[in-house]
Design an enzyme around this catalytic site. Structure first.
Site, PDB file in Angstrom:
ATOM      1  N   TYR A 166      44.126  36.162  40.400  1.00  0.00           N
ATOM      2  CA  TYR A 166      43.213  36.145  39.255  1.00  0.00           C
ATOM      3  C   TYR A 166      42.178  37.267  39.400  1.00  0.00           C
ATOM      4  CZ  TYR A 166      44.139  31.553  36.963  1.00  0.00           C
ATOM      5  OH  TYR A 166      44.648  30.497  36.258  1.00  0.00           O
ATOM      6  N   HIS A 215      37.035  33.882  42.403  1.00  0.00           N
ATOM      7  CA  HIS A 215      37.296  32.450  42.476  1.00  0.00           C
ATOM      8  C   HIS A 215      37.206  32.057  43.950  1.00  0.00           C
ATOM      9  CE1 HIS A 215      38.701  33.389  38.476  1.00  0.00           C
ATOM     10  NE2 HIS A 215      38.654  32.101  38.201  1.00  0.00           N
ATOM     11  N   HIS A 218      31.602  35.253  37.498  1.00  0.00           N
ATOM     12  CA  HIS A 218      32.066  36.177  36.453  1.00  0.00           C
ATOM     13  C   HIS A 218      30.949  37.163  36.128  1.00  0.00           C
ATOM     14  CE1 HIS A 218      34.401  32.492  35.875  1.00  0.00           C
ATOM     15  NE2 HIS A 218      35.312  33.213  35.235  1.00  0.00           N
ATOM     16  N   ASN A 277      38.763  21.394  41.149  1.00  0.00           N
ATOM     17  CA  ASN A 277      40.028  21.543  40.435  1.00  0.00           C
ATOM     18  C   ASN A 277      41.088  20.670  41.071  1.00  0.00           C
ATOM     19  OD1 ASN A 277      38.908  23.562  38.881  1.00  0.00           O
ATOM     20  ND2 ASN A 277      40.458  25.090  39.357  1.00  0.00           N
TER      21      ASN A 277
END
EC number: 4.2.1.94
Length: 168
Positions: free
Chosen positions: A29, A84, A109, A130
């Protein structure tokens, strides 16, 4: 009512393989390495993005997932940089071919004004746990989806991807 205890029994080689898939998911990512991401995902994925304002897909084809993640309005935008960062994890064996990983996550971000990446337009960081779904496909562990539970956000997280779009 007695709560069912999760099955925490994993073979060590499975644990290491799952940890590598998890690392490759996060790092692909952040590096925008779509070939690496494609190499670790299952043919279909469960993607539950209801907590971030989208919907749940029970059987999303791998190519649809790749298209969504790498889209210019999402992580594919070169002016959106991310990290992340993974915290602690625990693993729940569902079967010999299915595992659920429970992962702490901080997703930083930054959105830049242009592709020179010199001036930060805004930043927004998400803090979540998550559930990641893993499936063994042809003897190899694959990432098979996720369900984030947002704990809290910093700065202008809700504007990160909208802000990357040109102003009208």
């Amino acid at each position: 009512m007695v709560e069912k205890k999760p099955n925490l029994t994993l073979e060590f080689h499975d644990y290491l393989a799952l940890k590598k898939v998890l690392f490759d998911w996060a790092d692909s990512y952040d590096a925008k390495d779509w070939d690496r991401l494609r190499s670790i995902i299952a043919p279909t994925l469960t993607v539950d993005y209801r907590q971030i304002g989208l919907r749940k897909w029970d059987d999303m084809p791998a190519e649809d997932y790749m298209a969504m993640i790498s889209d210019m309005d999402f992580l594919g935008d070169p002016t959106v940089k991310t990290q992340h960062l993974l915290g602690e994890s625990w693993w729940e064996k569902i079967s010999d071919t299915e595992v659920i990983g429970h992962h702490q996550l901080r997703a930083a971000h930054q959105v830049y004004t242009d592709s020179t990446l010199q001036t930060v337009k805004l930043k927004g960081h998400g803090h979540a746990t998550n559930e990641h779904y893993y499936r063994k496909v042809d003897g190899v562990w694959k990432f098979a989806g996720l369900k984030p539970t947002v704990r809290w956000n910093e700065y202008q997280f809700e504007d990160v991807f909208r802000a990357a779009k040109p102003s009208v």
